[in-house]
Design a protein around this motif. Structure first.
Motif, PDB file in Angstrom:
ATOM      1  N   ILE A 174       0.848  -1.205   0.000  1.00  0.00           N
ATOM      2  CA  ILE A 174       0.000   0.000   0.000  1.00  0.00           C
ATOM      3  C   ILE A 174       0.878   1.247   0.000  1.00  0.00           C
ATOM      4  CG2 ILE A 174      -1.781   1.284   1.237  1.00  0.00           C
ATOM      5  CD1 ILE A 174      -2.808  -1.369   2.349  1.00  0.00           C
ATOM      6  N   GLN A 175       1.885   1.249   0.859  1.00  0.00           N
ATOM      7  CA  GLN A 175       2.812   2.381   0.890  1.00  0.00           C
ATOM      8  C   GLN A 175       3.615   2.469  -0.398  1.00  0.00           C
ATOM      9  OE1 GLN A 175       5.197   2.760   4.464  1.00  0.00           O
ATOM     10  NE2 GLN A 175       6.792   3.883   3.390  1.00  0.00           N
ATOM     11  N   GLN A 176       3.937   1.331  -0.989  1.00  0.00           N
ATOM     12  CA  GLN A 176       4.716   1.325  -2.224  1.00  0.00           C
ATOM     13  C   GLN A 176       4.005   2.060  -3.356  1.00  0.00           C
ATOM     14  OE1 GLN A 176       5.856  -2.820  -3.016  1.00  0.00           O
ATOM     15  NE2 GLN A 176       6.421  -3.020  -0.862  1.00  0.00           N
ATOM     16  N   PHE A 177       2.685   1.981  -3.381  1.00  0.00           N
ATOM     17  CA  PHE A 177       1.959   2.708  -4.422  1.00  0.00           C
ATOM     18  C   PHE A 177       1.975   4.208  -4.174  1.00  0.00           C
ATOM     19  CE2 PHE A 177       0.467  -1.196  -6.237  1.00  0.00           C
ATOM     20  CZ  PHE A 177       0.176  -0.849  -7.545  1.00  0.00           C
ATOM     21  N   PHE A 178       2.035   4.633  -2.916  1.00  0.00           N
ATOM     22  CA  PHE A 178       2.047   6.071  -2.630  1.00  0.00           C
ATOM     23  C   PHE A 178       3.453   6.653  -2.707  1.00  0.00           C
ATOM     24  CE2 PHE A 178       1.747   9.766   0.354  1.00  0.00           C
ATOM     25  CZ  PHE A 178       0.906  10.535  -0.446  1.00  0.00           C
ATOM     26  N   SER A 179       4.458   5.830  -2.591  1.00  0.00           N
ATOM     27  CA  SER A 179       5.839   6.320  -2.556  1.00  0.00           C
ATOM     28  C   SER A 179       6.386   6.602  -3.949  1.00  0.00           C
ATOM     29  CB  SER A 179       6.732   5.278  -1.875  1.00  0.00           C
ATOM     30  OG  SER A 179       8.099   5.619  -2.046  1.00  0.00           O
ATOM     31  N   PRO A 180       7.016   7.770  -4.142  1.00  0.00           N
ATOM     32  CA  PRO A 180       7.652   8.059  -5.435  1.00  0.00           C
ATOM     33  C   PRO A 180       8.910   7.235  -5.674  1.00  0.00           C
ATOM     34  CG  PRO A 180       8.093   9.836  -3.888  1.00  0.00           C
ATOM     35  CD  PRO A 180       7.111   8.918  -3.215  1.00  0.00           C
ATOM     36  N   HIS A 181       9.396   6.538  -4.638  1.00  0.00           N
ATOM     37  CA  HIS A 181      10.553   5.674  -4.849  1.00  0.00           C
ATOM     38  C   HIS A 181      10.140   4.373  -5.505  1.00  0.00           C
ATOM     39  CE1 HIS A 181      13.783   2.797  -3.997  1.00  0.00           C
ATOM     40  NE2 HIS A 181      14.580   3.856  -4.072  1.00  0.00           N
ATOM     41  N   SER A 182       9.131   3.730  -4.969  1.00  0.00           N
ATOM     42  CA  SER A 182       8.699   2.423  -5.476  1.00  0.00           C
ATOM     43  C   SER A 182       7.675   2.531  -6.589  1.00  0.00           C
ATOM     44  CB  SER A 182       8.135   1.588  -4.326  1.00  0.00           C
ATOM     45  OG  SER A 182       7.281   2.350  -3.506  1.00  0.00           O
ATOM     46  N   ASN A 183       7.060   3.692  -6.765  1.00  0.00           N
ATOM     47  CA  ASN A 183       6.056   3.883  -7.810  1.00  0.00           C
ATOM     48  C   ASN A 183       6.593   4.850  -8.860  1.00  0.00           C
ATOM     49  OD1 ASN A 183       3.833   4.363  -9.424  1.00  0.00           O
ATOM     50  ND2 ASN A 183       2.393   4.607  -7.719  1.00  0.00           N
ATOM     51  N   ARG A 184       7.022   4.310  -9.988  1.00  0.00           N
ATOM     52  CA  ARG A 184       7.506   5.125 -11.115  1.00  0.00           C
ATOM     53  C   ARG A 184       6.567   4.965 -12.319  1.00  0.00           C
ATOM     54  NH1 ARG A 184      13.190   5.717  -9.830  1.00  0.00           N
ATOM     55  NH2 ARG A 184      13.325   5.296  -7.602  1.00  0.00           N
ATOM     56  N   ARG A 185       5.339   4.582 -12.069  1.00  0.00           N
ATOM     57  CA  ARG A 185       4.393   4.313 -13.154  1.00  0.00           C
ATOM     58  C   ARG A 185       4.040   5.600 -13.903  1.00  0.00           C
ATOM     59  NH1 ARG A 185       1.924  -0.858 -12.107  1.00  0.00           N
ATOM     60  NH2 ARG A 185       0.336  -0.379 -13.686  1.00  0.00           N
ATOM     61  N   ASP A 186       3.621   5.431 -15.168  1.00  0.00           N
ATOM     62  CA  ASP A 186       3.198   6.580 -15.958  1.00  0.00           C
ATOM     63  C   ASP A 186       1.747   6.423 -16.416  1.00  0.00           C
ATOM     64  OD1 ASP A 186       3.459   4.595 -17.835  1.00  0.00           O
ATOM     65  OD2 ASP A 186       5.031   5.593 -19.000  1.00  0.00           O
ATOM     66  N   ASP A 188      -2.506   5.683 -14.778  1.00  0.00           N
ATOM     67  CA  ASP A 188      -3.396   6.334 -13.814  1.00  0.00           C
ATOM     68  C   ASP A 188      -3.065   6.012 -12.368  1.00  0.00           C
ATOM     69  OD1 ASP A 188      -4.817   7.571 -15.834  1.00  0.00           O
ATOM     70  OD2 ASP A 188      -6.360   6.005 -15.940  1.00  0.00           O
ATOM     71  N   TYR A 189      -2.110   5.102 -12.135  1.00  0.00           N
ATOM     72  CA  TYR A 189      -1.742   4.734 -10.766  1.00  0.00           C
ATOM     73  C   TYR A 189      -0.375   5.285 -10.356  1.00  0.00           C
ATOM     74  CZ  TYR A 189      -5.721   1.555 -10.656  1.00  0.00           C
ATOM     75  OH  TYR A 189      -6.991   1.024 -10.673  1.00  0.00           O
ATOM     76  N   GLY A 190       0.183   6.191 -11.135  1.00  0.00           N
ATOM     77  CA  GLY A 190       1.486   6.741 -10.785  1.00  0.00           C
ATOM     78  C   GLY A 190       1.694   8.137 -11.326  1.00  0.00           C
ATOM     79  N   GLY A 191       2.671   8.818 -10.737  1.00  0.00           N
ATOM     80  CA  GLY A 191       2.987  10.176 -11.187  1.00  0.00           C
ATOM     81  C   GLY A 191       2.746  11.178 -10.078  1.00  0.00           C
ATOM     82  N   THR A 192       1.659  11.905 -10.158  1.00  0.00           N
ATOM     83  CA  THR A 192       1.335  12.907  -9.147  1.00  0.00           C
ATOM     84  C   THR A 192       0.907  12.248  -7.840  1.00  0.00           C
ATOM     85  OG1 THR A 192      -1.008  12.981  -9.771  1.00  0.00           O
ATOM     86  CG2 THR A 192       0.508  14.448 -10.966  1.00  0.00           C
TER      87      THR A 192
END
Length: 368
Positions: A174-186, A188-192
């Motif tokens: 759950i934290q991995q999706f909110f973290s800019p370290h573990s989430n580099r997606r481009d 709808d689930y990553g970015g801002t």
């Protein structure tokens, strides 16, 4: 400030008899497949008396979310009988039973997953020795995992638990999706921040949909979070304050900050004027009860936490001093276990898996 002996009623309608909560702790006492053991049930029953609630150690919602051997699972209906026995053993002492549900994400390994590669928001390894690079989850896998949290909530309800805690802390999925370290997606689930929050928002929808459909009595949903990350890029305290704005507007019954000590201050110098706990409490504006935690061992610690929180969670002290809450309520402060935890391992009766886990942490020899 509230006295720890006063009751608290959550917005869902569940009432705790007092403000003391056992924090979720890893114990590695479950069977290889995640089924609750009799030793595990007894472990929680021994510590339930005198508490308002017990939050179990993390239970995985999918086989691919298993983080370590001996971990509790709530990923299949076959777990229901033993889960039900666990809930009843806790509740027999008038204590509410919450099960923490989670997915380890990249914080696991192929050995634990029987050869399967770990998954996460993106294919970025954790910053820790020996960390394996995970596979980025597909959108279909994201949706399936979100639904798995809902299914786990349904099982918690059917097993008779009083609530679930979503483990959005300690760098798990759950934290991995909110973290800019573990989430580099481009997508709808990553970015801002808003896009990185989408996983959490949909997770809450899934969990509350299960509550609305299956709960026939009041049922608690809480959320645990870590306030900062050390990685760069990573979650900073301002990100957490933004996250809290979103979470306090939800249906959550409580928020639970993950801290190693309750008086820790943020790493960000702009927030050094007060502790993390005090800042988080202020940010919630009294709209959601806060559980404070970290190094609580005696009455003074309890009082200090309740200056900036509605509830206080106790972890290691209860591991080595099972009747701690009863002693505190009876004014038997001199009887509280005060030895260093590294020494307490040697004289506390613990079953072999739990002893070995604790001994490894404190450098003690393996129990024969």
């Amino acid at each position: 400030m509230s006295n720890f002996t006063s009751p608290l009623t959550f917005r869902s309608g569940v009432t705790l008899a007092n403000r003391l909560v056992m924090s979720p702790m890893t114990t590695q006492q479950s069977f290889y497949n995640g089924t609750v053991t009799r030793d595990e049930i007894q472990y929680y029953a021994d510590r339930a008396q005198g508490l308002g609630a017990i939050i179990t150690g993390a239970a995985n919602v999918q086989a691919g979310g298993k983080g370590w051997p001996g971990e509790l699972s709530i990923a299949d209906d076959q777990m229901l009988p033993e889960l039900s026995a666990l809930a009843k053993a806790i509740q027999a002492h008038g204590t509410k039973a919450f099960v923490q549900i989670f997915h380890a994400g990249r914080m696991t390994n192929r050995a634990t997953l029987s050869g399967e590669q770990p998954v996460s928001a993106s294919a970025v390894a954790a910053v820790r020795p020996g960390a394996e690079t995970p596979r980025a989850m597909t959108v279909e896998e994201i949706h399936a995992t979100i639904q798995a949290f809902g299914a786990a909530t349904r099982r918690a309800i059917q097993a008779g638990f009083d609530g679930v805690e979503l483990h959005g802390a300690n760098t798990y999925l759950i934290q991995q999706f909110f973290s800019p370290h573990s989430n580099r997606r481009d997508d709808d689930y990553g970015g801002t921040r808003q896009k990185r929050y989408r996983f959490i928002a949909e997770l809450l929808q899934s969990v509350f949909a299960a509550v609305d459909q299956y709960a026939t009595r009041p049922f608690v949903v809480g959320y645990r979070f870590s306030p900062e990350e050390f990685e760069t890029p990573g979650i900073r305290f301002d990100d957490t304050l933004w996250l809290l704005d979103q979470l306090r507007a939800s249906r959550l019954d409580y928020l639970h900050v993950s801290l190693d000590h309750y008086d820790r201050v943020p790493r960000d110098s702009a927030h050094h004027d007060r502790s993390i706990l005090a800042s988080v409490h202020a940010a919630l504006q009294g709209q959601v009860p806060l559980i404070g935690v970290g190094g609580v061992r005696d009455r003074t610690d309890v009082t200090n936490v309740l200056n900036d929180a509605e509830l206080v969670a106790v972890g290691q002290q209860l591991l080595y001093d099972p009747t701690w809450a009863v002693k505190l309520a009876n004014g038997a402060d001199d009887a509280l276990m005060a030895a260093p935890f590294s020494e307490a391992v040697a004289f506390t009766p613990l079953n072999t898996p739990l002893y070995n886990f604790a001994a490894a942490r404190y450098g003690k020899p393996t129990k024969p």
